[in-house]
Design a protein around this motif. Structure first.
Motif, PDB file in Angstrom:
ATOM      1  N   SER A 126      -4.796  99.074  36.069  1.00  0.00           N
ATOM      2  CA  SER A 126      -5.797  98.903  37.112  1.00  0.00           C
ATOM      3  C   SER A 126      -7.178  98.729  36.518  1.00  0.00           C
ATOM      4  O   SER A 126      -7.537  99.385  35.533  1.00  0.00           O
TER       5      SER A 126
ATOM      6  N   THR B  59     -13.913  94.199  44.994  1.00  0.00           N
ATOM      7  CA  THR B  59     -13.179  95.448  44.818  1.00  0.00           C
ATOM      8  C   THR B  59     -13.658  96.490  45.829  1.00  0.00           C
ATOM      9  O   THR B  59     -14.855  96.593  46.105  1.00  0.00           O
TER      10      THR B  59
ATOM     11  N   ASN C  58     -12.862  88.112  45.578  1.00  0.00           N
ATOM     12  CA  ASN C  58     -12.555  89.062  44.508  1.00  0.00           C
ATOM     13  C   ASN C  58     -13.420  90.328  44.577  1.00  0.00           C
ATOM     14  O   ASN C  58     -13.873  90.849  43.562  1.00  0.00           O
TER      15      ASN C  58
ATOM     16  N   ARG D 222     -20.144  94.072  38.759  1.00  0.00           N
ATOM     17  CA  ARG D 222     -18.859  93.476  39.093  1.00  0.00           C
ATOM     18  C   ARG D 222     -18.865  91.983  38.788  1.00  0.00           C
ATOM     19  O   ARG D 222     -17.898  91.439  38.282  1.00  0.00           O
TER      20      ARG D 222
ATOM     21  N   GLU E 241      -8.284  98.042  44.185  1.00  0.00           N
ATOM     22  CA  GLU E 241      -7.707  96.892  44.879  1.00  0.00           C
ATOM     23  C   GLU E 241      -8.806  95.956  45.374  1.00  0.00           C
ATOM     24  O   GLU E 241      -9.919  96.385  45.687  1.00  0.00           O
ATOM     25  N   ILE E 242      -8.445  94.681  45.429  1.00  0.00           N
ATOM     26  CA  ILE E 242      -9.309  93.635  45.958  1.00  0.00           C
ATOM     27  C   ILE E 242      -9.071  93.539  47.461  1.00  0.00           C
ATOM     28  O   ILE E 242      -7.938  93.707  47.925  1.00  0.00           O
TER      29      ILE E 242
ATOM     30  N   GLU F   9       0.005  90.669  40.542  1.00  0.00           N
ATOM     31  CA  GLU F   9      -1.072  91.361  41.244  1.00  0.00           C
ATOM     32  C   GLU F   9      -0.737  91.628  42.711  1.00  0.00           C
ATOM     33  O   GLU F   9      -1.614  92.038  43.501  1.00  0.00           O
TER      34      GLU F   9
ATOM     35  N   ASP G 166      -6.630  94.920  41.739  1.00  0.00           N
ATOM     36  CA  ASP G 166      -7.691  94.625  40.790  1.00  0.00           C
ATOM     37  C   ASP G 166      -7.110  94.987  39.431  1.00  0.00           C
ATOM     38  O   ASP G 166      -7.062  96.155  39.055  1.00  0.00           O
TER      39      ASP G 166
ATOM     40  N   THR H 191      -7.177  95.345  52.164  1.00  0.00           N
ATOM     41  CA  THR H 191      -6.735  95.034  50.800  1.00  0.00           C
ATOM     42  C   THR H 191      -5.681  93.928  50.773  1.00  0.00           C
ATOM     43  O   THR H 191      -4.887  93.792  51.701  1.00  0.00           O
TER      44      THR H 191
ATOM     45  N   VAL I 147      -9.594  90.393  32.255  1.00  0.00           N
ATOM     46  CA  VAL I 147      -9.195  90.188  33.647  1.00  0.00           C
ATOM     47  C   VAL I 147      -7.858  89.455  33.704  1.00  0.00           C
ATOM     48  O   VAL I 147      -7.691  88.391  33.105  1.00  0.00           O
TER      49      VAL I 147
END
Length: 314
Positions: free
Chosen positions: A249, A132, A130, A6, A257-258, A297, A149, A145, A228
């Motif tokens: 996504s 995930t 950040n 990641r 999702e972050i 986002e 992402d 959340t 990104v």
């Protein structure tokens, strides 16, 4: 995704101001890079949510202590013009959470690979960096959340390409992506589907140098960049030379999702999720995103421990 994978994925999408050929003064015209952050959004304390965390043992009384990466990666986080104050979206978001809980914000710098140990050992109350949601991480941590992402397709501002939504939209195009990342994996799968359907293959390009990558797009040697979204959105806002034509996504075909990350079963995740939903309802949540050109986002609803990306090999 492993923690290291990641981190590599995030760094692969970073775009520096220098690489864009943009001076710090021009960047400051678009975004507030000052250590003082006079325009940072602040919100009133939320008594209902404060009551929900009354039994949680914070690292320090009256303080919300947050672990955050300080590696250069605007718009998420980086040092301000004084080279010592951390600024960015993650900081602004952490601030409105702290305000809502009626607490002072304290940031603790942590290398991205080290946040799991720092969180479990009690160095901070939460991590906002950040992260995930994944099924593997959910075994050890809780999640609230707060952002998609998301990957973005960007083209030069004058490009005739207006929309990329599905595999057929990239058939025959010259697409730049980041080696060894989720975005490369997705791009290659889209290309495989296109070729199987009799469509033209994609010409995949890789660049280690952001300035060279940017020149390739502007000169027409490449049509599209898939990387990104956060860093590309920031770069587009700074230079005005590229535009967003599609998103997907980061966990495609699964939604990723972050999230704010907290210790497992600590009791903090659900209250933080409630705070985020209150901020969404008030409009404050969207204002923080828009400050750093991250409106695309936004999520409609924060969730506690939603389904995450599957474990590797599953």
């Amino acid at each position: 995704m492993t923690f290291l994978y990641r981190a590599k994925r995030l760094m692969a999408g970073a775009v520096t101001i220098a690489a864009l050929g943009i001076g710090s003064a021009q960047a400051a015209d678009k975004f507030d890079l000052s250590p003082e952050q006079p325009n940072r959004l602040r919100v009133e304390k939320n008594e209902k949510r404060i009551e929900e965390v009354k039994d949680f043992k914070f690292v320090e009384d009256g303080v919300f202590t947050v672990g955050i990466s300080t590696s250069g990666n605007l718009p998420l986080h980086d040092y301000a013009s004084d080279s010592k104050t951390v600024i960015g979206y993650d900081v602004d978001f952490a601030q409105v959470l702290a305000d809502s809980l009626g607490r002072k914000l304290e940031l603790v710098s942590v290398a991205w690979a080290d946040w799991p140990l720092g969180l479990t050992s009690g160095k901070f109350d939460a991590v906002i960096s950040n992260v995930t949601v994944t099924e593997e991480r959910k075994q050890k941590f809780d999640f609230s959340t707060y952002r998609k992402d998301e990957l973005g397709f960007y083209v030069k501002a004058e490009s005739p390409i207006t929309t990329i939504r599905e595999p057929k939209d990239i058939a025959g195009l010259k697409v730049i992506t980041d080696a060894g990342t989720n975005q490369e994996k997705i791009l290659l799968e889209w290309d495989r589907q296109n070729v199987a359907a009799g469509l033209k293959p994609v010409e995949v390009q890789y660049y280690d140098d952001d300035a060279v990558r940017n020149l390739a797009v502007q000169s027409g040697r490449a049509d599209v960049v898939l990387s990104v979204n956060a860093t590309q959105a920031y770069a587009a806002a700074l230079s005005g030379k590229t535009k967003l034509v599609g998103t997907l996504s980061g966990g495609w075909p699964i939604t990723a999702e972050i999230a704010v990350t907290t210790r497992k079963d600590s009791g903090l995740a659900a209250p933080l999720t409630h705070v985020v939903n209150d901020l969404i309802a008030s409009g404050a949540y969207r204002k923080v995103l828009d400050t750093w050109s991250l409106g695309s986002e936004a999520i409609d609803e924060a969730k506690t421990n939603p389904p995450g990306l599957p474990k590797s090999g599953s």
